[in-house]
Design an enzyme around this catalytic site. Sequence first.
Site, PDB file in Angstrom:
ATOM      1  N   HIS A 153       0.959  -1.143   0.358  1.00 14.73           N
ATOM      2  CA  HIS A 153      -0.090  -0.037   0.111  1.00 14.73           C
ATOM      3  C   HIS A 153       0.618   1.159   0.539  1.00 14.73           C
ATOM      4  O   HIS A 153       2.412   0.962   0.137  1.00 14.73           O
ATOM      5  CB  HIS A 153      -0.797   0.034   1.300  1.00 14.73           C
ATOM      6  CG  HIS A 153      -0.521  -0.203   2.268  1.00 14.73           C
ATOM      7  ND1 HIS A 153       0.698  -1.073   2.729  1.00 14.73           N
ATOM      8  CD2 HIS A 153      -0.631   1.319   3.771  1.00 14.73           C
ATOM      9  CE1 HIS A 153       1.160  -0.745   5.109  1.00 14.73           C
ATOM     10  NE2 HIS A 153       0.448   0.691   4.264  1.00 14.73           N
ATOM     11  N   ASP A 178       5.553   5.028   5.223  1.00 17.13           N
ATOM     12  CA  ASP A 178       7.217   4.272   5.407  1.00 17.13           C
ATOM     13  C   ASP A 178       6.734   2.752   4.539  1.00 17.13           C
ATOM     14  O   ASP A 178       7.153   2.043   5.039  1.00 17.13           O
ATOM     15  CB  ASP A 178       6.701   4.029   7.129  1.00 17.13           C
ATOM     16  CG  ASP A 178       5.013   3.636   7.501  1.00 17.13           C
ATOM     17  OD1 ASP A 178       4.134   3.504   6.380  1.00 17.13           O
ATOM     18  OD2 ASP A 178       5.092   2.516   8.263  1.00 17.13           O
ATOM     19  N   HIS A 179       6.146   2.660   3.405  1.00 15.58           N
ATOM     20  CA  HIS A 179       5.646   1.942   2.630  1.00 15.58           C
ATOM     21  C   HIS A 179       6.385   2.074   1.038  1.00 15.58           C
ATOM     22  O   HIS A 179       6.581   1.006   0.972  1.00 15.58           O
ATOM     23  CB  HIS A 179       4.860   1.163   2.392  1.00 15.58           C
ATOM     24  CG  HIS A 179       3.863  -0.136   4.356  1.00 15.58           C
ATOM     25  ND1 HIS A 179       4.447  -0.896   4.456  1.00 15.58           N
ATOM     26  CD2 HIS A 179       4.211   0.734   5.281  1.00 15.58           C
ATOM     27  CE1 HIS A 179       4.374  -0.960   5.461  1.00 15.58           C
ATOM     28  NE2 HIS A 179       3.924  -0.398   5.962  1.00 15.58           N
ATOM     29  N   HIS A 186       1.358   3.130   1.847  1.00 13.29           N
ATOM     30  CA  HIS A 186       1.495   4.704   3.211  1.00 13.29           C
ATOM     31  C   HIS A 186       3.004   4.764   2.906  1.00 13.29           C
ATOM     32  O   HIS A 186       3.562   4.396   2.686  1.00 13.29           O
ATOM     33  CB  HIS A 186       0.784   3.974   5.015  1.00 13.29           C
ATOM     34  CG  HIS A 186      -0.071   4.194   5.057  1.00 13.29           C
ATOM     35  ND1 HIS A 186      -1.142   3.144   5.759  1.00 13.29           N
ATOM     36  CD2 HIS A 186      -1.043   4.678   4.005  1.00 13.29           C
ATOM     37  CE1 HIS A 186      -2.037   3.136   5.679  1.00 13.29           C
ATOM     38  NE2 HIS A 186      -2.611   3.938   4.911  1.00 13.29           N
TER      39      HIS A 186
HETATM   40 ZN    ZN Z   1       0.227   1.607   6.440  1.00  7.63          ZN
END
Ligand code: ZN
Length: 268
Positions: free
Chosen positions: A96, A100-101, A98
């Site tokens: 996904h 931090d990804h 977000h």
């Molecule tokens: Zn997340």
Amino acid sequence: MSDTKVYLLDGGSLILDGYHVFWNRGPGGEIRFPVYSILIEHAEGRFLIDTGYDYDHVMKVLPFEKPQQTKEQTIPGALGLLGLEPKDVGVVFNSHFHFDHCGGNKYFPHAKKICHKLEVPQTCKPEPFEMLGYSDVSFSAEAAEARGMTDQLLEGTTRANSTFEGIEGDIELAKGVKLFFTPGHSIGHYSLLVEFGTRAPILFTIDAAYTQKSLETLCQASFHIDPVAGVASMRRVKQLAEDHEAELMFSHDMENFKTYKTGTQFYG
Ligand SMILES: [Zn+2]
């Protein structure tokens, strides 16, 4: 599949309040948690699942998450420990978007990029309560343009080299590398199962369950688009682990992460 190797790329750590990590349950107080990406060496190629966070982005937009990240914990740094460079990765899959990804996606203009078909549209137009989660749009010229945030793009990022192949449902990314659709935390969230020749499979919950305690108590993080779907996805993750007799690995669980193999150590 018999010679599949999985490396965890340590991406440093962040802080959230306990009421965010364990939604409406807590207890409150700062929790420092790890962020990591998953590199899969496979007969069909080299796959990178997620790309961690960008230190400068967090300091600019979410400094209250108090990032700690060494040079070796950036994506180029973590790959460097393995004698690799971003250009050696053929496929980037994002669970996904977000921040931090996807913070290191910008280093992979050459790679094939894959995600759920609804994740880029959601990044282009997040719900008001998702704004901080989807605050790093440097992975996609389309999203950066839609949000008026093209200043985040690295020079050379174009629509052509930041376009994603959109998928839906459960997909086998490569033989024994299985993506399971586990929405709720985000609209197009995926968890990951990797099968090996000789050892038990590993089921990466990704953000369907930040920690072991989250899964045991079915308590999701406060960041989600559909918490009811989130609970269903947690139940699904539990069932998948049972069905596949898989070892579970959690995305943001410091206690467990300390026992995981990182750096040049690998699973396989
Ligand atoms: Zn997340």
